[in-house]
Design an enzyme around this catalytic site. Structure first.
Site, PDB file in Angstrom:
ATOM      1  N   CYS A   1      -6.736 -11.437  16.863  1.00 19.64           N
ATOM      2  CA  CYS A   1      -7.543 -11.915  15.787  1.00 19.64           C
ATOM      3  C   CYS A   1      -8.943 -11.362  15.742  1.00 19.64           C
ATOM      4  O   CYS A   1      -9.288 -10.468  16.479  1.00 19.64           O
ATOM      5  CB  CYS A   1      -7.672 -13.401  15.952  1.00 19.64           C
ATOM      6  SG  CYS A   1      -7.143 -13.907  17.568  1.00 19.64           S
TER       7      CYS A   1
ATOM      8  N   ASN B   1      -9.833 -13.294  21.464  1.00 19.71           N
ATOM      9  CA  ASN B   1      -9.166 -12.192  20.781  1.00 19.71           C
ATOM     10  C   ASN B   1      -8.544 -11.338  21.866  1.00 19.71           C
ATOM     11  O   ASN B   1      -9.252 -10.775  22.695  1.00 19.71           O
ATOM     12  CB  ASN B   1     -10.184 -11.384  19.969  1.00 19.71           C
ATOM     13  CG  ASN B   1      -9.577 -10.104  19.421  1.00 19.71           C
ATOM     14  OD1 ASN B   1      -8.373  -9.902  19.486  1.00 19.71           O
ATOM     15  ND2 ASN B   1     -10.418  -9.248  18.888  1.00 19.71           N
ATOM     16  N   GLY B   2      -7.243 -11.273  21.854  1.00 22.23           N
ATOM     17  CA  GLY B   2      -6.564 -10.479  22.869  1.00 22.23           C
ATOM     18  C   GLY B   2      -5.315 -11.168  23.345  1.00 22.23           C
ATOM     19  O   GLY B   2      -4.716 -11.943  22.614  1.00 22.23           O
TER      20      GLY B   2
ATOM     21  N   MET C   1      16.490  12.948  29.846  1.00 22.59           N
ATOM     22  CA  MET C   1      17.533  12.366  29.002  1.00 22.59           C
ATOM     23  C   MET C   1      17.622  10.865  29.311  1.00 22.59           C
ATOM     24  O   MET C   1      16.867  10.355  30.094  1.00 22.59           O
ATOM     25  CB  MET C   1      18.881  13.053  29.175  1.00 22.59           C
ATOM     26  CG  MET C   1      18.862  14.529  28.822  1.00 22.59           C
ATOM     27  SD  MET C   1      18.159  14.916  27.196  1.00 22.59           S
ATOM     28  CE  MET C   1      19.380  14.263  26.088  1.00 22.59           C
TER      29      MET C   1
ATOM     30  N   GLU D   1       6.057  14.099  18.729  1.00 24.69           N
ATOM     31  CA  GLU D   1       4.602  13.936  18.808  1.00 24.69           C
ATOM     32  C   GLU D   1       3.832  15.236  18.971  1.00 24.69           C
ATOM     33  O   GLU D   1       2.703  15.236  19.390  1.00 24.69           O
ATOM     34  CB  GLU D   1       4.232  12.972  19.925  1.00 24.69           C
ATOM     35  CG  GLU D   1       4.546  13.458  21.311  1.00 24.69           C
ATOM     36  CD  GLU D   1       3.848  12.597  22.362  1.00 24.69           C
ATOM     37  OE1 GLU D   1       2.634  12.389  22.231  1.00 24.69           O
ATOM     38  OE2 GLU D   1       4.524  12.150  23.292  1.00 24.69           O
TER      39      GLU D   1
ATOM     40  N   LYS E   1      11.185   5.270  28.309  1.00 24.82           N
ATOM     41  CA  LYS E   1      10.055   4.912  29.169  1.00 24.82           C
ATOM     42  C   LYS E   1       9.038   4.081  28.411  1.00 24.82           C
ATOM     43  O   LYS E   1       7.890   4.483  28.268  1.00 24.82           O
ATOM     44  CB  LYS E   1       9.413   6.164  29.754  1.00 24.82           C
ATOM     45  CG  LYS E   1       9.145   7.254  28.724  1.00 24.82           C
ATOM     46  CD  LYS E   1       8.340   8.394  29.298  1.00 24.82           C
ATOM     47  CE  LYS E   1       8.240   9.535  28.318  1.00 24.82           C
ATOM     48  NZ  LYS E   1       7.459  10.645  28.772  1.00 24.82           N
TER      49      LYS E   1
ATOM     50  N   CYS F   1      23.417  20.901  23.791  1.00 27.07           N
ATOM     51  CA  CYS F   1      22.988  20.180  24.996  1.00 27.07           C
ATOM     52  C   CYS F   1      24.205  19.725  25.784  1.00 27.07           C
ATOM     53  O   CYS F   1      25.184  19.256  25.228  1.00 27.07           O
ATOM     54  CB  CYS F   1      22.153  18.967  24.600  1.00 27.07           C
ATOM     55  SG  CYS F   1      21.899  17.787  25.944  1.00 27.07           S
TER      56      CYS F   1
ATOM     57  N   CYS G   1      15.426  18.844  31.467  1.00 26.44           N
ATOM     58  CA  CYS G   1      14.397  19.127  30.470  1.00 26.44           C
ATOM     59  C   CYS G   1      13.030  19.259  31.127  1.00 26.44           C
ATOM     60  O   CYS G   1      12.224  20.097  30.741  1.00 26.44           O
ATOM     61  CB  CYS G   1      14.313  18.018  29.429  1.00 26.44           C
ATOM     62  SG  CYS G   1      15.880  17.317  28.947  1.00 26.44           S
TER      63      CYS G   1
ATOM     64  N   CYS H   1      16.507  24.444  30.984  1.00 22.29           N
ATOM     65  CA  CYS H   1      17.690  24.138  30.194  1.00 22.29           C
ATOM     66  C   CYS H   1      18.480  25.425  29.946  1.00 22.29           C
ATOM     67  O   CYS H   1      17.981  26.352  29.320  1.00 22.29           O
ATOM     68  CB  CYS H   1      17.281  23.515  28.865  1.00 22.29           C
ATOM     69  SG  CYS H   1      18.672  23.217  27.767  1.00 22.29           S
TER      70      CYS H   1
END
Lengths: 1540, 490
Positions: A19, A253-254, A497, A914, A986, A1151, A1157, A1162
């Site tokens: 909040c 807050n938290g 993997m 990413e 993960k 694969c 990897c 690979c």
């Protein structure tokens, strides 16, 4: 509380909130109505930090805490004929009463009786006038009756403090009595406050309704010198009046991550506490904390207890939220001793927290040790202090302000109204820490196990090592994957993997009990920590001695304490602890309790043994033993070990129940523990320290064979180091920073154990699908033991092969078998449907091999079968498919583009991952083109022919914590922007791409230097909380209003509730990923032990969203080892609109699950950057297209069979699922899926699939007027002037989006559009600002300024009227320039924490920073002209920072593990050795930046530095990352070679 | 795990052979096994796959990555333990197995598989030389008695496994020496028969009794099947004397070629040529067939045919022609659609390298003789479309032939053994018993209680490695049958 009960997988205990918080206070305690009005205004101006549910009128709650307005109450009560005693001699109870007359009368009667009983005087009741117009109907439905009770101090109550304590006891005891009455509407009863100093007005209100609902607050006679206000953002939409803040003493807050452990320990202490001030009354307060209370409410209860028990407010806050003191060289000795002393009394309440607190006489705020919440404050020359989550919440004339600052990590702001002054952190803590001789006390009372003399141990193995190992289920893999890497490198091994072996409950093999426990992890509502780069906040110290009396405030004799630096006991330390009696002359006494059971007596025997272990522990502690050691060393042919985790938790909980737990410490000496997860679970269920004796024996036995032939001692030391690191990782995943508060925190969930069993031995741990009971758990353990001593010829000479991490025919089962892979590849390459069907049969038919929960599902018909041609076409169905987020970096260019081409061909979506994306891929493809023609020959190792109309563009652009290549242009080219909160393999962890994998191309895509390692932090540094996520969604929506914003979550308990919060935060799309998803690299324990199957998370999400009436607003995608049409169909029935596939399409591309990897080797060119190996890539887009059509056709056949024609009609039909009949597997037969299959009866108007759009509220963005004025089409230079306030968030981003659409990353010529703002900018000022736009702000700004800066320029400078020295005042908030890729920024003033975090290209000048400056930076140039905070340059691998080292202390504040500090040589003296940053000398570069800063921001500091340049230059320190130096050297060498 | 980048650094190195000119002059093994260092390096090529397809491709599921790694690290002794944990007779398989593991090897995608077989060869030979292979007699005797019928690899594997868990095992063999087709079907230059004796000595020390020259049931054998039996023992007797019987005989009934001229002198089943040859080498009577200076035609393109080629070369045949009904396989398979499975492709054995003409898509129409002796073979070329063959008109031709060896495979068990036990047969005449134990039945059990079947007698003609697998697995269920539970591995 009024939350729904448990329903299906929904569990109200998973609720989270966060909040906006703020207060305004008059330092001299001058009360006025204006303060209250200002408090209410803060609320209004923080409105965007709250949220509304499905009904825009339904807020999550808001409230305000003020001092008692004596005159007002006096006059009001006088009208009833009641004369109030003088102030301080009466108290006011604000009471929410039930609406039912009988209940209300009962509650009042209990309170009135209680008043008499406590020797107080009932003065009268007052109806609190309210106006509920404008409230949502659902809030009105449960609106309590508001009353205030006035209570006079009776005789014998000496002073206000005594009265305050009595009122506390009264509130607690009457509360317990009323809860016990079992009134039908008892949930409406609640006492927001009962105090002689403060009163709380709060409720299920929107921020702006607090002042209109409570008529009192409008009354001019209502005055106060403080107003503490809070606006809540809850993850749910269930109206609750009591969960609003403020509580009695705090507004928060938290999130408290360690809540369960803290609450458990409070409970454990009940019997051990005594208090001189509370005396007998103490008994009346238990239970202090009810089950299911929110973290903030629980924290409030704990704080109250400490304060009522005699601690000062500040003292109590320092105990609950201590600073990170361990290993902080900058902290003075006394203060460290203070914290060290108090750690024995109370474990930290750990997690992101900005807590504002008050008792009516003092008001203050403190921040968690890592500074994970924003809290800005200002002080005026007329004694006003305004503190708030954001700056700019009150209009205060600049000339009145004398100081603008922020709360810093672990620091406290305290205003003493009675003294009429601010007590600053240093003074306060100095006073606190020197009040008693803490250092001396500790030295007198502390015993360090490590420092004690060695003792001889005579422990011997009871039989051959091999058999003992087998008795604990050791496999060959334990050596290969666990011990060897740890003993050699001191690190846990990395794998890649996903996890495709069965859940333990489905496995045919005997699994250890540890495996049934899944680690929880932080997502959205709290951030994980980076235990490596932010190690300064972590601590593994453990106390292995009894706890002192929590309320022993006045004790002068310190309780003896026994400490270990970390919780893994070496053989030497274990031996000492067994002899601790002798070593400490009886101060501590240890007892060893055998935790083995007669093997011959089977499960019944184990149950009996377990009982005996518990009672023996109880007896031992009862007679004064202080160290309980649970040991299974006596394992033998005849005696089998009780599963260590079971023994540990059973004893821990038993001792808590009988009130003896805090009188001892509990150590576990077990042969079972070997990998990180084992230690984490033992700690999580109560072990203060662990001695893995068999792991040590085993390592000693192999040490000589290891590379380098370490001694047994060194190998064991490395192993301890590896486990310690692993433990920190597991703790930090949940955002927990100290081992001490991890102990007993139970941050796990269970998959596959019965609730009977769990409730008995692991009470409080969620388990949703039932499973094994004690009998089966025992049988499983005994089977392992029996095998060890059997005649099995293979086990006679070697360990079982395992097969958990790598497939072995005789090992654990895997979903991906050689045949499954072969059939899938053959089918998609040949286009033969028969081969696909064979593949699908191998995957789907789990009659013999139980692998997944869904494998045990049966699909029921909705009606008679329909003809196949009536079913929705495959062409339509494939549009629901997406490929997973795999970055170019984790996989090769060829593999990455093949997926994109295929998905674009079928109208599905591929995901960038990413790593950014090459802008060449946005271009349309002409006939006859090839991959190499589009993105450049040098960047392709195997070319792929393209067709006209193909597209290489990934529809989904991922935004992960590393923000690699996230530019305005990148975002503008998205159909969907996906915020990766967690990754299935993960969750709760970051990642890193080692330098050798960062090729020229990847460096280019990620805006980084080739060869420089790239770190993705565990958290998004702009998401520490749910309202932060709302802000990021808002930012991204501004960056591309046409793209949907998706949030990727990983399945765990409570994910449904998080999802509801995410939908309220305006996400358009949700991904629920299973725990089994793939990864390019991850510690192996994370792959195996974190997260749950998507079946659970998806079902919980669907149920929770429907329950909250939010489901219609989002699309839901399920993801995680999706392989076949049956998987998809089950996903749809459980509530998914869309489906993500990753591993299967990779297999289609070639694969073969090498799981290499992370090694870049690979052999099929899929997950490598080595051009030699990439040339072996054989995938083709056609194969991937074939695959998805096969899947779609399989779905169609299934739909036809069950009589459903439209895919939409499948979604959410969990009633069509059933548990497969006749499962007689010894373990799986105990499973119960009814909670997964639960389906809420349909309610008209409540959608159970995606059906409406989110309202992002972009229409009122300031940018619309900027865009109009900028007149981009005309192309002329423009200068715009505009006021700005904190509610104008994400300013400049929509405009940048327009620029990026037109001009790409190149943007406009410099200074094409200049906007001059005056005022306070809201969050994310200038996010993703495009080149050519200059934002010149006079005033100040909040958090996230210049986030993702994409070439634009930002200037922030204080107004001329402000009198403070900019170098000593804050100008911009936290996390400034996060993920900036390009552009410039000039800040005339100090920035908050994490300045320039993950900067990869921007140039910035600032006059001071908070902690963690330039963290994870990979590029760009930063000049800091003032003091920095601690941990500067942590994880910094590229770019350069120049720091003006005013006090000569910078080296101590800089984390030098990846950087070196150098001087700036004079221009002429810097040799051209090829190491020049930006091809300029340091002096030239730095001087130019400072001059520019002076010119643009008018900085006096800059001018002074330039004026005295030679002297100033000598004071500058250059922060030079080692990795960057290496990369520059390599590039220089290459250039040289090319030149020759 | 091996060396992560080993496969990029080291080339595949195959075992070398003694030169063809010299090796055809003798019957000794001519493969030169890898040196220790070479084996280390070849082991380093193993990538320690997340899914080792070799482990699945190998019928006995050898722990290939594990012992590759051990060899890489020079831990030979552990390597032989790992190898023996799945395979009773690596000395056989490392010599004569066609190595489906290598076909399945991940490095076979670019056609450079790890030399698994050569590493196996190095491990077992080194273990033998160092005396690491010692008897593993049981700690306890169970007192149960088991008869194993047939001493080929299936029977031997079953016998060894059962003896090691304490059962009293007797192996019955109709021929004069044990080993079945390993002893007699495979030429000595491919597998030195002393290895069988060496292994037999180990098994004797573990308690296995061998009864040779004894035929179970006395039924007549078809032409072409060698039988040295002097004694017979009845099925009834075995059932009476033993607690369980394992039928592990071969599938010796050879496929015949009933075309005109079949009766001519010089037309033989392959084993009529090969078995006497082996016997001669091990000190028995001379091979009645001598092809020195003769024209030889081998009909059938498989391994047995290849052995006929090798043996004929050693006899000094004037010419050798091997013909095959099926079309010539491709030089290279379409790996994308076959890997990790056994690919159909052109294979050239060491025997072929020693000299022989090969031809495909040929049907034998008749044996042409003179005075009752074979002179030539009349054949016709075939055309194959979609798996169907048709003769190409006008392509008939003759091949000069003094000898023709029929090496066209084997059909079924012989000698009425199955009938004698009353064991149900499948459509191909093999014992009916499944390998998974469906419907509550034990795996490998026949319809007759206590009677089990494994190896070629159950599955039809196959590889040695399959026989070992079946023998091992069958032993497990026999133990289970006798003891109620078992610790033997599958």
């Amino acid at each position: 509380m009024n939350l729904p009960r448990n329903e299906g997988l929904y569990d109200p205990t998973s609720e989270h909130d966060a909040c906006g918080v703020g207060f305004v206070a008059h330092i001299k305690n001058q009360k006025s109505h204006a303060i209250i009005e200002q408090g209410l205004l803060i609320l209004k101006n923080l409105e965007h930090r709250g949220a509304t549910g499905y009904d825009p009128l339904l807020g999550d709650g808001a409230g305000i805490l003020i001092q008692i307005p004596d005159r007002f109450f006096r006059e009001e009560m006088a009208r009833q004929g009641v004369t109030l005693p003088p102030p301080g001699e009466y108290g006011v109870g604000m009471v929410f009463l039930p609406r039912g007359d009988a209940s209300r009368r009962a509650c009042k009667a209990v309170i009135e009786r209680g008043i008499r009983y406590e020797g107080l005087v009932l003065l009268g009741w007052r109806d609190v006038p309210v106006d509920n117009n404008g409230l949502a109907q659902t809030a009105k439905d449960i609106e309590p009756v508001m009353r205030q009770v006035f209570i006079g101090a009776g005789p014998g109550i000496a002073d206000a403090d005594a009265l305050e304590r009595k009122l506390y006891i009264l509130r607690k005891s009457t509360g317990h009595t009323i809860q016990a009455l079992k009134l039908p509407d008892v949930k409406m009863f609640y006492v927001p406050s009962m105090s002689c100093r403060t009163v709380v007005y709060k409720g299920m209100l929107l921020a702006n309704q607090v002042g209109t609902y409570y008529l009192d607050l409008r009354d001019q006679r209502v005055v106060s010198a403080i107003a503490l206000a809070h606006q809540r953002f809850s993850t749910n939409t269930f109206p609750t009046w009591d969960l609003a803040h403020p509580f009695r003493m705090i507004a928060h807050n938290g999130e408290i991550n360690t809540l369960r452990g803290n609450v458990n320990w409070i409970r454990a202490r009940e019997h051990g506490i005594s208090s001189t001030v509370l005396g007998e009354d103490l008994e009346k307060i238990w239970p202090l904390i009810y089950d299911g209370q929110s973290d903030s409410a629980s924290f409030d209860n704990a704080l109250e207890l400490l304060v009522m028990g005699g601690y000062s407010l500040a003292h109590a806050m320092m105990m609950l939220i201590p600073e990170a003191w361990a290993g902080n060289p900058l902290m003075d000795e006394e203060r460290r001793a203070f914290y060290e002393y108090h750690m024995a009394l109370m474990e930290p309440w750990d997690g992101p927290a900005a807590v504002a607190f008050t008792d009516g006489r003092q008001i203050g705020a403190t921040l968690d040790r890592n500074g994970l919440r924003p809290a800005r404050y200002l002080i005026t020359d007329d004694d006003l202090v305004v503190m708030s989550s954001e700056t700019g919440v009150l209009p205060i004339a600049q000339e009145r302000i004398v100081k603008k600052w922020r709360l810093q990590p672990g620091k406290m702001l305290l205003i003493d109204l009675e003294q009429g002054r601010i007590i600053d952190d240093t003074e306060l803590k100095r006073a606190m820490s020197t009040a008693k001789p803490y250092r001396q006390w500790i030295e007198q009372s502390r015993y360090f196990v490590d420092d004690m003399p060695e003792v001889k141990s005579h422990e011997k193995l009871t039989g051959p090592l091999l058999h003992v190992q087998q008795a604990f289920g050791y496999t060959q893999e334990d050596f290969k994957f666990i011990f060897e890497p740890m003993a050699i490198l001191g690190e846990e091994a990395t794998g890649s993997m996903g996890n495709d072996s069965p859940l333990p409950v489905l496995s045919d093999r005997a699994k250890s009990l540890f495996n049934y426990f899944k680690q929880l992890f932080a997502q959205v509502t709290n951030p994980p920590i980076d235990p490596i780069r932010e190690e300064i906040v972590m601590s593994l110290i453990s106390l292995v001695s009894p706890n002192p009396n929590l309320l022993g405030v006045d004790e002068t004799e310190p309780t003896p304490r026994l400490e270990v630096h970390q919780p893994i006991l070496s053989p030497a330390n274990m031996a000492k602890l067994k002899k601790i009696d002798e070593l400490t002359h009886g101060i501590f006494r240890s007892v060893v309790i055998d935790t083995t059971t007669p093997a011959a007596e089977g499960a019944a025997g184990m149950s009996r043994s377990l009982y005996e272990v518990c009672t023996r522990a109880e007896r031992a502690v009862g007679v004064g033993y202080t160290v309980v050691i649970l040991s299974d060393r006596s394992v033998s042919h005849e005696r089998a070990p009780i599963p260590a985790l079971l023994a540990c938790s059973a004893v821990h909980q038993h001792l808590v129940r009988v009130g003896l737990r805090t009188s001892c410490s509990m150590l576990v000496e077990t042969g079972a523990a070997r990998e990180v997860h084992h230690f984490a679970t033992l700690a999580g269920y109560g072990a203060e320290a662990i001695h893995p004796w068999l792991a040590f024996e085993s390592i000693a036995a192999i040490a000589g064979q290891l590379p380098g032939k370490p001694t047994a001692y060194d190998a064991q030391k490395n192993y301890i180091k590896a486990i310690d690191k692993g433990l920190m990782k597991v703790m930090s995943k949940m955002g927990i920073s100290t081992y001490q508060s991890y102990i007993g925190a139970q941050v796990f969930e269970v998959v596959g154990l019965s609730s009977d069993f769990v409730n008995r031995y692991f009470a409080g741990t969620p388990t949703k699908v039932e499973g094994l009971g004690l009998k089966e758990v025992a049988a499983e353990a005994l089977r392992t033991h029996a095998d060890a001593y059997s005649a099995d010829p293979i086990l006679a000479s070697m360990l079982d092969c395992g097969g958990e991490y790598a497939y072995r025919v005789r090992g654990e089962e895997h979903m991906w078998t050689p045949d499954v892979i072969a059939k899938l590849q053959h089918a998609t390459r040949s286009g033969k449907v028969e081969a696909y069907k064979e593949y699908a049969r191998l995957v789907n038919d789990q009659g013999q091999r139980h692998m997944t929960l869904r494998g045990l599902f049966e699909i029921k018909s909705a009606g008679p079968a329909v003809a196949l041609d009536e079913v929705e076409s495959a062409k339509e169905i494939v549009k629901r498919f997406a490929t997973g987020a795999m970055s170019l970096g984790s996989i090769s260019t060829e593999a990455h583009t093949t997926l994109a081409i295929a998905m674009n061909r079928i109208g599905g979506k591929s995901n960038t991952g990413e790593g950014g994306e090459d802008r060449m891929r946005y271009k349309p493809v002409a006939a006859g083109s090839t991959l190499a023609k589009v993105i450049g020959k040098s960047r392709v190792a195997r070319d792929i022919p393209l067709k006209a109309g193909d597209s290489l563009r990934s529809a989904i652009k991922q935004v992960a914590s590393g923000r690699f290549g996230v530019t305005a242009e990148y975002l503008a080219n998205a159909d969907q922007i996906q915020i990766k909160m967690a990754q299935g393999a993960k969750p709760g962890e970051g990642g890193q791409l080692p330098g050798h994998k960062v090729s020229e191309y990847i460096g280019f895509l990620r805006h980084s230097v080739p060869g420089v390692q790239l770190i993705s932090p565990p958290p998004h540094h702009d998401i520490y909380s749910i309202e932060d996520l709302a802000q990021l969604i808002h930012d991204l929506k501004n960056s591309n209003p046409d793209a949907s914003v998706s949030v990727k979550l990983v399945s765990e308990i409570g994910v449904g509730t998080v999802a509801a919060g995410v939908v309220k935060a305006k996400a358009d799309h949700l991904v629920i990923a299973g725990h089994d998803g793939g990864t390019g690299a991850s510690p192996i324990s994370s792959i195996k032990h974190a997260g749950t199957p998507w079946e659970l998370g998806l079902a919980e999400t669907q149920q929770t969203l429907v329950l909250n009436r939010l489901r219609g607003r989002v699309r839901v995608q399920a993801d995680g080892q999706m392989k076949t049409g049956r998987d998809v169909l089950i996903g749809a029935l459980l509530g998914a609109d869309e489906f993500g596939f990753a591993t299967a399409p990779l297999v289609v591309e070639g694969c073969i699950m090498m799981r290499k990897c992370h090694l870049n080797t690979c052999p099929v060119g899929v997950a490598t950057q080595d051009p030699v190996l990439r040339a072996r890539f054989s995938g083709q887009p056609e194969h991937v297209v074939n695959y998805f059509f096969f899947v779609a056709e399989e779905i169609r056949e299934l739909m036809a069979q069950i009589g459903i024609r439209r895919f939409d009609d499948l979604i959410g039909r969990s009633d069509l699922l059933d548990m497969r009949k006749g499962v007689d597997h010894w373990k799986a037969k105990g499973l119960d899926f009814s909670r997964i299959f639960y389906r809420r009866p349909e309610v008209a108007g409540v959608s159970c699939r995606h059906s409406e759009a989110q309202d992002h509220g972009l229409f009122n963005a300031l940018d619309h007027s900027l865009i109009a004025k900028a007149a981009l089409a005309r192309g002329a230079k423009v200068v715009i002037e505009s006021p700005i306030r904190n509610q104008n968030r994400t300013v400049g981003t929509l405009l940048s989006h327009e620029v990026a659409k037109l001009k790409g990353h190149e943007g406009l010529p410099d200074d094409s559009i200049t906007i001059k703002f005056t005022g306070t900018a809201g969050q994310s000022f200038g996010a993703f600002l495009a080149r050519g736009i200059t934002l010149d702000l006079t005033g100040e700004a909040n958090d996230y300024v210049g986030k993702g800066l994409s070439g634009g320029r930002i200037i922030v400078r204080p107004p001329a009227a402000f009198r403070g020295d900019p170098c000593e005042n804050i100008i911009v908030g936290n996390t400034v320039l996060y993920g900036a890729t390009d552009g410039e920024a000039y800040f005339r003033g100090v920035a908050g924490e994490r300045f320039c975090v993950r900067n990869s290209g921007a140039t910035a000048v600032v006059e001071g920073t908070g902690d963690h400056g330039c963290e994870y930076m990979t590029g760009g140039t930063v000049a800091v002209l003032g003091i920095t905070g601690r941990n500067f340059a942590a994880g910094m691998s590229g770019g350069i920072a120049y720091v003006y080292d005013e006090d000569g202390m910078f080296a101590q504040r800089c984390n030098q593990s990846m950087v070196v500090l150098e001087k700036i040589p004079p221009d002429a003296k810097q040799a051209d050795d090829g190491l020049h940053h930006n091809n300029q000398t340091d002096e030239a570069q730095l001087k130019r930046m400072i001059e520019q800063h002076a010119r643009l921001s008018g900085s006096e500091r800059a001018k002074a530095i330039i004026a005295d340049w030679t002297r100033a230059r000598a004071r500058f320190v250059k922060v030079f990352p080692n990795e960057y130096r290496r990369a520059l050297k390599e590039m220089a060498a290459t250039r040289l070679k090319e030149a020759v | 795990m091996g060396k992560p980048t080993g496969f990029l650094e080291f080339q595949r190195l195959s075992e070398s052979y003694e030169a063809a000119e010299t090796r055809v002059r003798h019957y000794r093994e001519f493969i030169v096994r890898l040196t220790d260092k070479q084996a280390n390096q070849q082991g380093a090529r193993c990538m320690d796959c997340g899914i080792p397809f070799c482990n699945n491709g190998c019928p006995v599921n050898n722990l290939i990555p594990d012992w590759n790694d051990l060899v890489y690290k020079g831990r030979w002794r552990e390597a032989i333990e790992a190898l023996h944990s799945t395979n009773n007779f690596p000395e056989f398989t490392s010599r004569i197995c066609p190595a489906p593991c290598e076909a399945a090897c991940t490095l076979n995608i670019p056609q450079t598989p790890v030399g698994i077989k050569s590493i196996e060869h190095a491990i077992i030979d080194k273990a033998g030389e160092n005396g690491w292979v010692v008897p593993q007699p049981p700690k306890k005797k169970t007192g149960r008695k088991i008869a194993v019928v047939g001493s080929g690899p299936a029977g031997l594997a079953a016998a060894q496994q059962l003896a090691r868990v304490g059962h009293a095992v007797t192996v019955f063999e109709k021929n004069d020496r044990i080993g079945g087709l390993v002893r007699y079907g495979i030429p000595d230059f491919k597998l030195d028969k002393r290895l069988i004796d060496w292994r037999m000595a180990q098994m004797k020390a573990e308690g296995v009794k061998f009864v040779t020259g004894t035929m179970v049931t006395g039924a007549a054998l078809p032409k072409g099947v060698i039988n040295d039996a002097k004694k017979t023992v009845s099925a009834e007797q075995l059932k009476k004397d033993f607690d369980a019987v394992v039928l592990a005989g071969g599938a010796e009934n050879p496929r015949d070629l009933p075309v005109p001229g079949r009766e001519l002198d010089g037309v033989h089943f392959a084993l009529e040529f090969l078995i006497p040859q082996n016997k001669e080498i091990s000190g028995g009577p001379g091979n009645p067939i001598n092809v020195h200076g003769k024209h030889v035609v081998v009909i059938g393109g498989g391994d047995t045919g290849s052995d006929c080629v090798g043996t004929s070369n050693r006899h000094g045949a004037a010419s050798i022609t091997q013909i095959e009904l099926l079309p010539r396989p491709p030089e290279r398979e379409n790996g994308a659609l076959t890997w990790p499975y056994w690919p159909l492709r052109m294979r050239t054995s060491s025997s072929h390298d020693e000299g022989c003409a090969r031809d495909w898509s040929i049907a034998t129409k008749a044996f042409v003789g003179e005075h009752g002796r074979l002179k030539a073979i009349r054949a016709v070329r075939l055309s194959w479309t979609e798996g169907k063959m048709s003769e190409i008109p006008g392509t008939e031709f003759e091949i000069a032939a003094d000898f023709a060896f029929l090496a066209m495979g084997f059909l079924s068990p012989v000698g009425g053994v199955l009938d004698a036990f009353g064991v149900d047969k499948d459509a191909r005449g093999n014992a009916r018993a499944d390998t998974e134990g469906a419907d509550g039945k034990l795996a490998y059990s026949t319809n007759v209680p206590g009677v089990f079947a494994a190896g070629d007698m159950r599955r039809g003609q196959s590889l040695v490695v399959w026989a070992i697998r079946e023998g091992r697995q069958c032993a497990r269920t026999v133990d289970q049958f006798l003891m109620g539970s078992t610790t033997l591995p599958r």
